[in-house]
Design an enzyme around this catalytic site. Structure first.
Site, PDB file in Angstrom:
ATOM      1  N   GLY A 261       0.816  -1.209   0.000  1.00 42.51           N
ATOM      2  CA  GLY A 261       0.000   0.000   0.000  1.00 42.51           C
ATOM      3  C   GLY A 261       0.846   1.254   0.000  1.00 42.51           C
ATOM      4  N   GLU A 264       6.898   3.941   4.604  1.00 44.84           N
ATOM      5  CA  GLU A 264       7.130   5.101   5.464  1.00 44.84           C
ATOM      6  C   GLU A 264       8.546   5.633   5.435  1.00 44.84           C
ATOM      7  OE1 GLU A 264       7.792   1.457   8.253  1.00 44.84           O
ATOM      8  OE2 GLU A 264       6.485   1.993   6.572  1.00 44.84           O
ATOM      9  N   HIS A 297      -1.350   6.430   8.564  1.00 45.45           N
ATOM     10  CA  HIS A 297      -0.517   5.315   9.016  1.00 45.45           C
ATOM     11  C   HIS A 297       0.955   5.559   8.697  1.00 45.45           C
ATOM     12  CE1 HIS A 297       0.294   1.003   9.892  1.00 45.45           C
ATOM     13  NE2 HIS A 297       1.234   1.162   8.975  1.00 45.45           N
ATOM     14  N   GLU A 298       1.226   5.910   7.458  1.00 47.90           N
ATOM     15  CA  GLU A 298       2.633   6.096   7.067  1.00 47.90           C
ATOM     16  C   GLU A 298       3.244   7.312   7.753  1.00 47.90           C
ATOM     17  OE1 GLU A 298       3.860   3.601   5.654  1.00 47.90           O
ATOM     18  OE2 GLU A 298       1.934   2.710   5.147  1.00 47.90           O
TER      19      GLU A 298
END
Length: 857
Positions: A261, A264, A297-298
């Protein structure tokens, strides 16, 4: 000569690195087929390791041009080269500190595995987690070796990016400096013909941060929502966790060819383009929700993953479970905590419970692996997040914040372990978490059996916990289980608000005194622990909880249990739906006090895969075709029973004005789509056809097409959809998936096979491959058609994909993980396909490990 089987890496055999790194300087002279990478690395001996260790550097698919230590060239006889790396014997090392220099040549264009440095439609990009950096240059490619990086990129591309803050740049070059020590898996580089959607963010301390989302020309008008989500994430992390961003610039790049997906990488996040690009016409409400959550999230990884990373890959849940929990908190704050919790649990049950109950079961912290890429799993991510949630429940909000502050203060710049994580909670709160640690070390989903009694005003709940055997773990010890409970009076009033019962024994009882009447219990509120609850309950009680429970999750759970009871009786006994469930849904659809998104969730039936597992757990061998047929029959019964209200609901949820992606509007569209799905069963697609033509957003256009395909219509609309969107790669991914996902079971294999021959089926692109093969396995009745045709198609394509992209191939094998719950004929068919994959020439370590685990070898 027989191939030697790959040997597992074991947590128990961890040893610290012999040498640490102070600083890394890299120069990239980019070329599609002959990129040169020049490295200069300052090593020092790890004082905690015995003197005299060899220098071990990982490296794969590298052409070594030269190597030097402290400026002196190394001859071949002074090194030991092998396909996985390079060793310099200690006798050729000058002392405790030295500088390693190397020049290597790599071929990004040939790198179809999409790990390391590769090409995506003429763009250079990297993916180094977990072990991709070793495909860029020789390096100790392990997360506990952290260093600062300076990077120079030389190329005639207009945009040259790397981690950290920008330095000097000019015609054909750019330099970047990352002042924060990081492991090699967080390294990133991007070069291409890109344009930026730019903004600025002012941190809590007043620092200005430049924000850029880099995309291909023409896509810049679809970055607005991603940028807004990024800024909200940055502000939220400051306000909720006290974490401020620490560089001068934050870059995101959208990439078309990406196995996952997003990633990071410090200061330079690389994203699958589907989780960045959105406009009302091309993205659904679900797309917007995923973009918001994945951007968050990242970004949150900047602290929980980057500033504090994991000591080794067995500790992966330390960064991923915590960061998933944080992004779930964020999404709940941005949208609806109740709806978000229901969606998260539904996802957990669909993916992680399935994993925990099959041959791929493993602890949240695994004990061994052959290929670490195979452990980026629902257990590590989603169950890992549930463990964090339970910990927060047990120590309370104040204790959780105190522990997190200590964690950041104590371990900033560290490569930490689960033991480090639990220790900060023990030190901050005074709790002994030795038993709680079993959530990290034991695999499997605990079963929680409930008994109850009422006498003399005292109501007693008894619990017994047991966890079935899993591969390598036949016996399980009792775990700490927080059980959130509330009690309701027979008139619907709540008499005991939510109370958390802390279960620590194999069997334990809890009493509630001073009650005037036998209460109705609401157990496991908010899904306070990832367990399977077993309790005898009547249809009337479940209907009562659906009507009166004050806990949104358990209110939904009661409706879901009603649906599963009805479907189970229909499949096993041939019963009719009966009035109780249908009347309960009638009350829900009419209750305007309820959030539209919540009403939509209650009105949806359990998935066919969910029902298959439910039947299997009850001792019944599931028949996927029977489940499909009865689920369709129940949908028609619901549509007939609710017919007077469906049109009114459909029209009431049609919001005036232009499309907006906010949670309230998305909830209305979700309920409207649920109503349309049922209306289509009554009117054979008349309203759906009108919506398809009139839709001004992708949510409603794609939703209408799904309804038509579900009833065997929509051929003209499918052709029109393709003609409209043929130039948009992300929308065409949806076009491929919809046709397979909504095909009749006896046509699924034929449809999938035909689509693989379509000129737009680029099977080397992970998104496009998953759009067909992922949909094939998700159409449960079609995938498990007794002919075995779908099994053969998927196996054929996995064998073809594996030499090209082993990571994606390996992850797709999970379609077969539930094979043992079906009848003997289906088991034989699946076993045969798995054995055929296992026997294919040159099978990768990734796919080989997964297939053998699924087979139980």
């Amino acid at each position: 000569m027989k191939d030697i089987a790959p040997q597992p890496v074991r947590l128990a055999e961890y040893t610290p690195p012999a040498y640490l790194i102070d600083h890394v300087h890299l120069t990239f002279r980019l070329h599609p087929e002959k990129t040169r990478v020049l490295s200069r690395i300052d090593f020092r001996r790890n004082p905690g390791v015995e003197v005299g260790a060899d220098l071990l550097l990982d490296g794969e698919n590298l052409k070594l041009i030269s190597a030097r230590i402290d400026g002196s060239s190394l001859a071949e006889r002074q090194m030991r080269l092998c396909p996985t790396g390079l060793t310099v014997p200690a006798t050729h090392l000058p002392g405790d500190t030295f500088t390693w220099e190397a020049e290597v040549e790599i071929d990004p264009k040939a790198n179809t595995a999409l790990e390391g440095l590769y090409m995506s439609r003429d763009m250079y990009c990297t993916q180094c987690e977990a072990e991709g950096f070793r495909k860029i240059t020789y390096y100790p490619d392990r997360p506990d070796v952290m260093a600062t990086f300076d990077v120079r990129v030389e190329c005639d591309m207009p945009v040259l990016l790397a981690n950290g803050n920008p330095g000097q740049s000019g015609k054909g070059f750019a330099e970047w400096h990352d002042p924060w020590p990081k492991p090699a898996y967080l390294f990133a580089l991007v070069a291409g013909d890109l344009v930026a959607h730019s903004d600025r963010f002012t941190t809590a301390s007043g620092r200005q941060v430049d924000l850029n989302i880099w995309v291909r020309p023409g896509d810049e008008d679809r970055c607005g929502y991603a940028m807004d989500a990024l800024k909200r994430s940055m502000r939220w992390d400051e306000e909720v966790y006290g974490r401020e961003y620490d560089l001068d610039v934050f870059n995101i790049v959208a990439v078309d060819d990406f196995n996952m997906g997003a990633m990071e990488n410090k200061g330079l996040n690389v994203f699958n383009s589907k989780y960045v690009l959105a406009s009302p016409k091309t993205a659904t409400d679900r797309d917007y929700e995923l973009i918001e959550g994945i951007i968050a999230h990242e970004y949150f990884h900047n602290w929980t993953g980057n500033r504090i990373t994991c000591r080794d890959w067995f500790q992966l849940c330390l960064k991923e479970g915590l960061t998933v929990f944080r992004d779930q908190q964020f999404s709940g704050d941005m949208r609806s905590h109740a709806v978000k919790r229901i969606e998260d649990v539904a996802q957990l049950r669909a993916r992680q419970f399935r994993e925990d109950n099959g041959p791929l079961a493993h602890p949240v912290r695994p004990e061994q692996y052959i290929e670490i890429n195979n452990f980026y799993t629902a257990t590590v991510y989603e169950k890992g997040a549930e463990v964090i949630g339970m910990l927060k429940t047990l120590v309370g909000d104040e204790g959780y914040r105190k522990a997190l502050d200590l964690y950041f203060d104590r371990h900033d710049g560290d490569a930490a372990t689960i033991e480090d994580w639990l220790r900060v909670f023990e030190d901050a709160t005074g709790r002994d978490l030795s038993q709680f640690k079993r959530w990290y070390t034991q695999a499997g989903t605990p079963r929680l059996d409930v008994t109850e009694s009422f006498a003399n005003g005292t109501y007693t709940l008894g619990f017994r916990q047991h966890t079935p055997p899993t591969p390598g773990q036949p016996d399980k010890a009792p775990q700490v289980i927080p059980i959130a409970v509330g009690l309701l009076n027979p008139n619907g009033d709540e008499i005991v608000p939510t109370r958390v019962l802390e279960m620590t024994e194999a069997e334990q009882a809890f009493s509630f005194k001073g009650l005037a009447a036998r209460p109705v219990p609401s157990i496991l509120r908010g899904f306070s622990a990832p367990v399977i609850l077993t309790r005898e309950s009547s249809t009337e009680e479940r209907a009562f909880l659906l009507a009166h429970d004050t806990d949104p999750f358990n209110k939904w759970e009661a409706g879901r249990a009603l649906a599963k009871d009805v479907l189970t009786r229909m499949v096993t006994n041939g019963d009719s739906p009966g009035p109780a469930y249908l009347d309960a849904l009638h009350r829900v659809i009419r209750d305007d006090r309820l959030d539209p998104a919540f009403r939509a969730l209650v009105l949806r039936l359990p998935s066919e895969d969910d029902m298959a597992q439910t039947l299997f757990d009850s001792g019944v061998t599931p028949d996927p075709l029977a489940i499909h047929a009865e689920r369709e029959e129940l949908s028609r019964a619901i549509a007939a029973h609710l017919a007077p209200d469906l049109t009114a609901t459909y029209e009431a949820m049609n919001l005036p004005g232009p499309y907006t992606p906010d949670a309230k509007a998305a909830g209305c569209r979700a309920l409207r789509q649920t109503a349309l799905d049922l209306i289509t069963r009554n009117d054979h697609g008349i309203v759906a056809q009108k919506q398809f033509v009139a839709a001004d957003n992708m949510t409603e256009q794609l939703g209408a097409l799904a309804c038509l395909l579900d009833i065997g219509r929509g051929q003209a609309e499918t052709a029109a959809f393709y003609a409209q969107w043929a130039a948009d790669r992300l929308v065409i991914d949806k076009w491929f998936a919809m046709q397979v996902l909504h095909a009749a079971p006896n046509r699924v294999a034929t449809v999938a096979q035909a689509l693989t021959a379509h000129e737009d089926f680029d099977w080397k692109n992970p998104n496009r491959f998953r759009s067909v093969m992922g949909a094939l396995s998700a159409n449960a009745a079609g995938f498990h058609d007794p002919s075995g045709a779908s099994y053969r198609i998927l196996a054929d394509w996995l064998i073809r994909l594996d030499p090209v992209n082993p990571m994606t191939a390996a992850r797709m094998t999970t379609a077969f993980e539930t094979w043992r719950r079906y009848d003997a004929d289906r088991q034989d068919l699946i076993r045969g396909e798995l054995q055929r994959i296992a026997a294919s020439d040159g099978l990768s370590r990734d796919t080989g490990e997964m297939v053998h685990r699924i087979l139980g070898d």
